[in-house]
Write an enzyme that holds these catalytic residues in place. Structure first.
Site, PDB file in Angstrom:
ATOM      1  N   CYS A  47      37.791  38.948  41.547  1.00 44.72           N
ATOM      2  CA  CYS A  47      36.350  38.893  41.279  1.00 44.72           C
ATOM      3  C   CYS A  47      35.714  40.258  41.533  1.00 44.72           C
ATOM      4  O   CYS A  47      35.649  40.707  42.684  1.00 44.72           O
ATOM      5  CB  CYS A  47      35.725  37.843  42.190  1.00 44.72           C
ATOM      6  SG  CYS A  47      33.942  37.924  42.325  1.00 44.72           S
ATOM      7  N   CYS A  50      32.980  40.280  44.226  1.00 39.54           N
ATOM      8  CA  CYS A  50      33.499  40.201  45.602  1.00 39.54           C
ATOM      9  C   CYS A  50      33.927  41.574  46.092  1.00 39.54           C
ATOM     10  O   CYS A  50      33.652  41.940  47.240  1.00 39.54           O
ATOM     11  CB  CYS A  50      34.689  39.247  45.667  1.00 39.54           C
ATOM     12  SG  CYS A  50      34.295  37.522  45.321  1.00 39.54           S
TER      13      CYS A  50
END
Length: 130
Positions: A47, A50
């Protein structure tokens, strides 16, 4: 002051959550950080949000000057996370919509929340932590 980081997966989350969040242990700041799983070939998650948010969050926690318990909950690989019946999507305590999600936990419930589009914004992290 210390930041205690504990990692959990869907499989072992409940045990860690109960141990760390069930009682009031001396006024420590309690946080949950829901993240994508890390790629085996690197220390990065699948991600991009993230990967941007994590260093900002950790820097803010280290400079906070408080004892912190941070439960990092890894949601799984992309197909697992995309499933609308993912346990943390349907759990009313968390009702996750995206990762990363940072929750401040106080008195048995979420007391503040930063979702994927704001979890990397320093001023918003400061507001959640203080």
């Amino acid at each position: 002051m210390t930041v205690e980081k504990v990692d959990a997966t869907v499989a072992d989350f409940d045990g860690h959550f109960e141990r760390l969040f069930a009682s009031d242990d001396g006024g420590k700041l309690k946080l949950l950080l829901f993240l994508a799983d890390r790629e085996p070939s690197s220390s990065l998650t699948w991600c991009p949000d993230c990967n941007v948010a994590e260093p900002v969050i950790y820097e803010k926690l280290e400079s906070l000057g408080k004892d912190v318990v941070l439960l990092r909950a890894f949601v799984g690989d992309k197909p697992t996370w995309r499933d609308p019946t993912h346990p943390w999507r349907v759990d009313p305590r968390f009702a996750l919509k995206g990762v990363p999600t940072l929750l401040r936990w106080d008195k048995g419930a979420a007391a503040g929340r930063l979702e994927d589009d704001e979890a990397n914004v320093g001023a918003k992290i400061d507001a959640l932590l203080n």
